[in-house]
Structure formats: structure tokens, C-alpha cells
Design a protein around this motif. Structure first.
Motif, PDB file in Angstrom:
ATOM      1  N   ALA A  46      11.669  -9.863 -16.601  1.00  0.00           N
ATOM      2  CA  ALA A  46      10.234  -9.959 -16.334  1.00  0.00           C
ATOM      3  C   ALA A  46       9.993  -9.697 -14.854  1.00  0.00           C
ATOM      4  CB  ALA A  46       9.682 -11.327 -16.719  1.00  0.00           C
ATOM      5  N   VAL A  47       8.905  -9.019 -14.544  1.00  0.00           N
ATOM      6  CA  VAL A  47       8.514  -8.731 -13.171  1.00  0.00           C
ATOM      7  C   VAL A  47       7.050  -9.113 -12.997  1.00  0.00           C
ATOM      8  CG1 VAL A  47       8.159  -6.944 -11.420  1.00  0.00           C
ATOM      9  CG2 VAL A  47      10.158  -6.828 -12.918  1.00  0.00           C
ATOM     10  N   VAL A  48       6.763  -9.838 -11.905  1.00  0.00           N
ATOM     11  CA  VAL A  48       5.376 -10.160 -11.586  1.00  0.00           C
ATOM     12  C   VAL A  48       5.121  -9.728 -10.149  1.00  0.00           C
ATOM     13  CG1 VAL A  48       5.922 -12.529 -10.840  1.00  0.00           C
ATOM     14  CG2 VAL A  48       3.590 -11.954 -11.576  1.00  0.00           C
ATOM     15  N   THR A  49       3.947  -9.184  -9.888  1.00  0.00           N
ATOM     16  CA  THR A  49       3.588  -8.720  -8.547  1.00  0.00           C
ATOM     17  C   THR A  49       2.387  -9.492  -8.030  1.00  0.00           C
ATOM     18  OG1 THR A  49       2.128  -6.963  -9.362  1.00  0.00           O
ATOM     19  CG2 THR A  49       4.459  -6.424  -9.078  1.00  0.00           C
ATOM     20  N   ILE A  50       2.238  -9.496  -6.693  1.00  0.00           N
ATOM     21  CA  ILE A  50       1.175 -10.295  -6.072  1.00  0.00           C
ATOM     22  C   ILE A  50      -0.175  -9.600  -6.079  1.00  0.00           C
ATOM     23  CG2 ILE A  50       2.792 -11.502  -4.588  1.00  0.00           C
ATOM     24  CD1 ILE A  50       1.740  -9.647  -2.293  1.00  0.00           C
ATOM     25  N   GLY A  51      -0.209  -8.327  -6.497  1.00  0.00           N
ATOM     26  CA  GLY A  51      -1.473  -7.609  -6.513  1.00  0.00           C
ATOM     27  C   GLY A  51      -1.401  -6.393  -7.409  1.00  0.00           C
ATOM     28  N   VAL A  52      -2.565  -5.805  -7.665  1.00  0.00           N
ATOM     29  CA  VAL A  52      -2.653  -4.758  -8.674  1.00  0.00           C
ATOM     30  C   VAL A  52      -1.961  -3.459  -8.255  1.00  0.00           C
ATOM     31  CG1 VAL A  52      -4.710  -5.695  -9.742  1.00  0.00           C
ATOM     32  CG2 VAL A  52      -4.958  -4.144  -7.805  1.00  0.00           C
ATOM     33  N   GLY A  53      -2.024  -3.111  -6.967  1.00  0.00           N
ATOM     34  CA  GLY A  53      -1.352  -1.900  -6.520  1.00  0.00           C
ATOM     35  C   GLY A  53       0.141  -1.984  -6.745  1.00  0.00           C
TER      36      GLY A  53
ATOM     37  N   GLY B  74       0.802  -1.216   0.000  1.00  0.00           N
ATOM     38  CA  GLY B  74       0.000   0.000   0.000  1.00  0.00           C
ATOM     39  C   GLY B  74       0.836   1.268   0.000  1.00  0.00           C
ATOM     40  N   ASN B  75       2.155   1.137  -0.095  1.00  0.00           N
ATOM     41  CA  ASN B  75       3.047   2.289  -0.163  1.00  0.00           C
ATOM     42  C   ASN B  75       3.702   2.296  -1.543  1.00  0.00           C
ATOM     43  OD1 ASN B  75       5.115   4.191   0.024  1.00  0.00           O
ATOM     44  ND2 ASN B  75       5.614   3.654   2.138  1.00  0.00           N
ATOM     45  N   PRO B  76       3.064   2.920  -2.524  1.00  0.00           N
ATOM     46  CA  PRO B  76       3.546   2.843  -3.908  1.00  0.00           C
ATOM     47  C   PRO B  76       4.979   3.317  -4.090  1.00  0.00           C
ATOM     48  CG  PRO B  76       1.337   3.779  -3.827  1.00  0.00           C
ATOM     49  CD  PRO B  76       1.816   3.706  -2.422  1.00  0.00           C
ATOM     50  N   SER B  77       5.353   4.393  -3.422  1.00  0.00           N
ATOM     51  CA  SER B  77       6.708   4.930  -3.592  1.00  0.00           C
ATOM     52  C   SER B  77       7.767   3.943  -3.123  1.00  0.00           C
ATOM     53  CB  SER B  77       6.853   6.246  -2.833  1.00  0.00           C
ATOM     54  OG  SER B  77       5.984   7.233  -3.368  1.00  0.00           O
ATOM     55  N   ALA B  78       7.520   3.335  -1.956  1.00  0.00           N
ATOM     56  CA  ALA B  78       8.488   2.383  -1.417  1.00  0.00           C
ATOM     57  C   ALA B  78       8.632   1.164  -2.319  1.00  0.00           C
ATOM     58  CB  ALA B  78       8.069   1.958  -0.011  1.00  0.00           C
ATOM     59  N   VAL B  79       7.502   0.663  -2.817  1.00  0.00           N
ATOM     60  CA  VAL B  79       7.542  -0.516  -3.691  1.00  0.00           C
ATOM     61  C   VAL B  79       8.230  -0.170  -5.004  1.00  0.00           C
ATOM     62  CG1 VAL B  79       6.155  -2.217  -4.928  1.00  0.00           C
ATOM     63  CG2 VAL B  79       5.506  -1.533  -2.612  1.00  0.00           C
ATOM     64  N   THR B  80       7.916   0.992  -5.559  1.00  0.00           N
ATOM     65  CA  THR B  80       8.546   1.424  -6.816  1.00  0.00           C
ATOM     66  C   THR B  80      10.054   1.491  -6.668  1.00  0.00           C
ATOM     67  OG1 THR B  80       6.607   2.683  -7.538  1.00  0.00           O
ATOM     68  CG2 THR B  80       8.729   3.304  -8.490  1.00  0.00           C
ATOM     69  N   GLN B  81      10.518   2.109  -5.602  1.00  0.00           N
ATOM     70  CA  GLN B  81      11.951   2.258  -5.413  1.00  0.00           C
ATOM     71  C   GLN B  81      12.636   0.912  -5.201  1.00  0.00           C
ATOM     72  OE1 GLN B  81      13.697   5.105  -5.956  1.00  0.00           O
ATOM     73  NE2 GLN B  81      11.664   5.784  -6.629  1.00  0.00           N
ATOM     74  N   ALA B  82      11.996   0.005  -4.493  1.00  0.00           N
ATOM     75  CA  ALA B  82      12.573  -1.316  -4.255  1.00  0.00           C
ATOM     76  C   ALA B  82      12.717  -2.097  -5.558  1.00  0.00           C
ATOM     77  CB  ALA B  82      11.729  -2.091  -3.256  1.00  0.00           C
ATOM     78  N   ILE B  83      11.680  -2.052  -6.389  1.00  0.00           N
ATOM     79  CA  ILE B  83      11.732  -2.776  -7.663  1.00  0.00           C
ATOM     80  C   ILE B  83      12.742  -2.130  -8.599  1.00  0.00           C
ATOM     81  CG2 ILE B  83      10.411  -3.461  -9.707  1.00  0.00           C
ATOM     82  CD1 ILE B  83       7.928  -3.562  -7.883  1.00  0.00           C
ATOM     83  N   LYS B  84      12.753  -0.810  -8.646  1.00  0.00           N
ATOM     84  CA  LYS B  84      13.720  -0.093  -9.485  1.00  0.00           C
ATOM     85  C   LYS B  84      15.142  -0.472  -9.081  1.00  0.00           C
ATOM     86  CE  LYS B  84      15.332   4.608 -10.527  1.00  0.00           C
ATOM     87  NZ  LYS B  84      15.103   6.053 -10.250  1.00  0.00           N
ATOM     88  N   GLY B  85      15.391  -0.506  -7.766  1.00  0.00           N
ATOM     89  CA  GLY B  85      16.721  -0.875  -7.293  1.00  0.00           C
ATOM     90  C   GLY B  85      17.112  -2.278  -7.714  1.00  0.00           C
TER      91      GLY B  85
ATOM     92  N   ALA C 213       5.206  -1.003 -12.796  1.00  0.00           N
ATOM     93  CA  ALA C 213       5.197  -0.320 -14.091  1.00  0.00           C
ATOM     94  C   ALA C 213       5.987   0.983 -14.007  1.00  0.00           C
ATOM     95  CB  ALA C 213       3.760  -0.046 -14.529  1.00  0.00           C
ATOM     96  N   ALA C 214       5.810   1.705 -12.888  1.00  0.00           N
ATOM     97  CA  ALA C 214       6.563   2.948 -12.694  1.00  0.00           C
ATOM     98  C   ALA C 214       8.047   2.671 -12.555  1.00  0.00           C
ATOM     99  CB  ALA C 214       6.041   3.674 -11.456  1.00  0.00           C
ATOM    100  N   ALA C 215       8.393   1.589 -11.836  1.00  0.00           N
ATOM    101  CA  ALA C 215       9.802   1.239 -11.643  1.00  0.00           C
ATOM    102  C   ALA C 215      10.468   0.873 -12.962  1.00  0.00           C
ATOM    103  CB  ALA C 215       9.915   0.076 -10.657  1.00  0.00           C
ATOM    104  N   ILE C 216       9.775   0.112 -13.786  1.00  0.00           N
ATOM    105  CA  ILE C 216      10.307  -0.284 -15.091  1.00  0.00           C
ATOM    106  C   ILE C 216      10.575   0.957 -15.949  1.00  0.00           C
ATOM    107  CG2 ILE C 216       9.700  -1.444 -17.252  1.00  0.00           C
ATOM    108  CD1 ILE C 216       8.206  -3.538 -15.506  1.00  0.00           C
ATOM    109  N   LYS C 217       9.641   1.889 -15.896  1.00  0.00           N
ATOM    110  CA  LYS C 217       9.802   3.131 -16.673  1.00  0.00           C
ATOM    111  C   LYS C 217      10.967   3.955 -16.142  1.00  0.00           C
ATOM    112  CE  LYS C 217       7.252   7.213 -18.233  1.00  0.00           C
ATOM    113  NZ  LYS C 217       5.941   7.932 -18.206  1.00  0.00           N
ATOM    114  N   GLN C 218      11.057   4.115 -14.824  1.00  0.00           N
ATOM    115  CA  GLN C 218      12.126   4.924 -14.225  1.00  0.00           C
ATOM    116  C   GLN C 218      13.506   4.304 -14.446  1.00  0.00           C
ATOM    117  OE1 GLN C 218      11.297   5.831 -10.095  1.00  0.00           O
ATOM    118  NE2 GLN C 218       9.189   6.457 -10.557  1.00  0.00           N
ATOM    119  N   ALA C 219      13.551   2.983 -14.487  1.00  0.00           N
ATOM    120  CA  ALA C 219      14.828   2.297 -14.714  1.00  0.00           C
ATOM    121  C   ALA C 219      15.230   2.300 -16.184  1.00  0.00           C
ATOM    122  CB  ALA C 219      14.748   0.863 -14.201  1.00  0.00           C
ATOM    123  N   GLY C 220      14.304   2.726 -17.038  1.00  0.00           N
ATOM    124  CA  GLY C 220      14.596   2.794 -18.462  1.00  0.00           C
ATOM    125  C   GLY C 220      14.729   1.450 -19.138  1.00  0.00           C
ATOM    126  N   VAL C 221      13.962   0.452 -18.657  1.00  0.00           N
ATOM    127  CA  VAL C 221      14.075  -0.907 -19.205  1.00  0.00           C
ATOM    128  C   VAL C 221      12.748  -1.399 -19.790  1.00  0.00           C
ATOM    129  CG1 VAL C 221      16.003  -1.558 -17.718  1.00  0.00           C
ATOM    130  CG2 VAL C 221      13.658  -1.858 -16.889  1.00  0.00           C
TER     131      VAL C 221
END
Length: 363
Positions: A260-267, A239-250, A273-281
Motif C-alpha cells: 500500500a502507498v499513501v501520499t500527502i497530496g494529490v500531485g 511538484g516534480n512528478p518525475s522525481a517522485v515517481t522514480q523515488a516511489i518506484k525504486g 499511481a505512475a510508479a505502481i504501474k511502472q513497477a508492475g505491482v
């Protein structure tokens, strides 16, 4: 989660209109047999109740009026709002017999197992006819669930835990998806699309259904020549989008072999999706998720997401309440065990039908 989210693909889900028609027909039939109807109400603290005429309920029934407690996820969790929609539609049948349905959910997922065990004890203290509960963290929950069974309360496991959990605690049935099989389908789909290394992001580590999902992803990927690893994150990140985004980006920047990345839920999928975009991949890393939301469907339709695995949460809520009510009232029980609601893999081939179901509020 959901539980409990997903097993073998089912046919097309009934539309909301069709399901409502079924509900209304059943309500009418109940009314003809002389059942009284009640009026639904909602309480605070994550509880919604459709109160019935009189008094407490002990054992499995009280003067034919069933008292059913449904334990589920957070009310503001998009997945669980769809489950609750199914619960609310099925509650019409319970109300027609003068019964009630009470929904209990945790405030957060930080201490999921112990918190849900406490909710189960709360439900037991009310002497209900039945308790319907996911078995997310067996080591914390099973003793409470077994206490309900020992007291003569009918228990149905739904969303998470599977048939093994239902047998272990003495529940009547399991209703939901098979998270392991759902994961296998997703892992195989990634590999078939050319992925070689899948990252399974788990924001509720230790939860039985989420661990099963990631294990299924791994086994499904390996069955097609790919491999997978898990990225467990603190449950406080859920439920903390910023924290999850940064963790995946890292993780993506650290290990450039992940494709490939799969997540356990829609949030979490939105965060991925944001992490993939920010990482440029974005041109290399494929995305998939468990469960559905409009943003997932939009990305699938646009070609920016490979799949979403639908465990059909509306059906989980609708089935578990209506089947429990029929069993309590008439001894009627489908012979299948488990009763599966998924998995159904949503891809670009069937995304339009899924979008229609989401607009109707049942996907």
C-alpha cells in the motif's frame, strides 16, 4: 497541505450554490446596516487583495474596516487554489464592510518554515486587524506568530498545527482538519482492505502536518494489525512528478513486501499511481492519498485507488476569513475550538457526490 490538510467525518458539504447563497445573504445584511462595499483586485507575486477605502490599520480594527492577511500555500498548488476559492468567497463579506483581504504565499516549498515566517513578518509590518496562518513548521514560525499576537493583532491558525499550536502561540482559534486523526482513518482503511505494509510518501519532511499524517497512518495501520514506514523525500521534489515517481518506484522494487502507498497530496498521488504501474505491482499495491482532485476521484470510481482523505479546503478558506471578520466586527465567535473541516474519507461508496463537488470547484 495544507495545510492544511482532517478529523471527524462531517455531513455532506454545502454545495457551491448554497455557500454562495449564504455569502450573498450575509453581504446583503451587512449592506443594510450601512456598510460600504469595495471592488476586488489582484496583485502580483502571489498576492490577491480586496482593497478597502482608507489608510492603515492598527491593532484589531481601523474605523470599523478590517484588514485581514491570509498566509497560505503556492497559488499554483491545486489544493491551495481550492482554499483560495473559499477565501475569495468570504472576502465578499469583508469588502461589504469596507475592509480588505490580502493573500500571501511562498514561491516554493524548499524553505517552507523560514519563508512563511518572513511572510508573517511582512503581514505584521502592515498593521493588519488579523493574520490567518497555518503553523507548518513551529520551530521557524512560532516566534513570528507570537510577535503578531504581542502587537495586538488577532491571529487564527488554520489548515495546519491544530488546537495545540493555537494555544501555544496565543491564537484565537484553530480551523481545519486534524491531520493525525485523518492519517489514522487512512491507515485503518488500508489494513481493513488487507494491506500489511504501508509506505507513507512525504515530500515535505519536517512539516508538522505532513509528519502528523504519516504518524497517523502508522498508528491507524498498527491498530488493525498492519504496519507502516515513511519515505521522506527532499522538499525540492514536491511538484516534480518525475522525481517522485522514480523515488516511489525504486522503493517498491527494493521492498516487495510493500502492498500500500499513501501520499500527502494529490500531485504526489498521480506520481505514485505512475510508479505502481511502472513497477508492475498494480495487482498488489493499494493507493490512497490525502486531499482530492479529479484524477483521484476517477481512479476511485474505476476501482484503481482505495481512498482519498478530504479535509475540505474550501471550508478552511471560507470559514477562517468569515469567522475572523465577524469576530473583528462584532465580537461574534463560535464556541467550538477547534473548528473542524474534516476528515471525510472518500471511497467507492461516496465518490459520486465528491465528483459533483469537484465539478463545482469546492472540493
Amino acid at each position: 497541505m495544507e495545510r492544511k490538510q482532517s478529523r471527524r467525518p462531517l455531513g455532506r458539504r454545502l454545495s457551491r450554490r448554497a455557500l454562495t447563497a449564504v455569502s450573498l445573504l450575509a453581504v446583503t445584511a451587512a449592506a443594510v446596516t450601512g456598510c460600504a462595499s469595495g471592488k476586488a483586485s489582484s496583485g502580483d507575486g502571489g498576492q490577491s487583495t480586496a482593497p478597502a477605502g482608507d489608510g492603515s490599520n492598527s491593532g484589531t480594527k481601523s474605523n470599523g474596516k478590517n484588514s485581514i492577511y491570509v498566509i497560505g500555500g503556492k497559488s499554483d498548488d491545486p489544493f491551495w487554489s481550492t482554499v483560495k476559492r473559499g477565501v475569495e468567497d468570504a472576502t465578499k463579506l469583508v469588502k461589504a464592510g469596507g475592509g480588505k483581504v490580502t493573500y500571501l504565499g511562498p514561491q516554493n516549498y524548499d524553505n517552507l518554515g523560514p519563508d512563511v515566517a518572513k511572510l508573517t513578518q511582512t503581514a505584521i509590518s502592515q498593521n493588519p486587524s488579523a493574520i490567518l496562518v497555518p503553523d507548518w513548521v513551529p520551530e521557524n514560525q512560532d516566534s513570528a506568530i507570537k510577535a503578531a499576537v504581542a502587537k495586538g493583532i488577532q491571529v487564527f491558525i488554520y489548515n495546519s498545527g491544530g488546537i495545540d499550536a493555537a494555544k501555544r502561540v496565543g491564537a484565537v482559534k484553530y480551523i481545519g482538519s486534524d491531520d493525525y486523526e485523518a492519517g489514522k482513518a487512512g491507515g485503518a482503511k488500508f489494513a481493513e482492505a488487507g494491506a500489511k505494509k504501508v509506505l507513507c510518501v512525504n515530500t515535505v519532511p519536517g512539516s508538522a502536518n505532513q509528519e502528523a499524517r504519516c504518524k497517523g497512518i502508522k498508528d491507524g495501520a498498527e491498530s488493525k494489525g498492519a504496519n507502516s514506514k515513511q519515505l521522506p523525500l527532499p522538499s525540492s521534489n514536491f511538484g516534480n512528478p518525475s522525481a517522485v515517481t522514480q523515488a516511489i518506484k525504486g522503493a517498491l522494487l527494493k521492498d516487495t513486501s510493500i502492498d500500500a502507498v499513501v501520499t500527502i497530496g494529490v500531485g504526489d498521488a498521480d506520481s505514485a499511481a505512475a510508479a505502481i504501474k511502472q513497477a508492475g505491482v498494480g495487482d498488489k499495491v493499494k493507493l490512497g492519498t490525502f486531499d482530492l482532485s479529479q484524477s483521484q476521484l476517477d481512479r476511485i470510481k474505476a476501482g484503481n485507488q482505495l481512498f482519498a482523505i478530504d479535509q475540505q479546503p474550501y471550508l478552511q478558506g471560507f470559514y477562517v476569513v468569515s469567522i475572523a471578520n465577524q469576530y473583528l466586527s462584532y465580537g461574534v465567535l463560535p464556541p467550538q475550538n477547534p473548528i473542524l473541516t474534516g476528515p471525510l474519507l472518500v471511497t467507492e461508496d461516496n465518490v459520486d457526490a465528491a465528483i459533483s463537488g469537484t465539478k463545482a470547484g469546492v472540493r
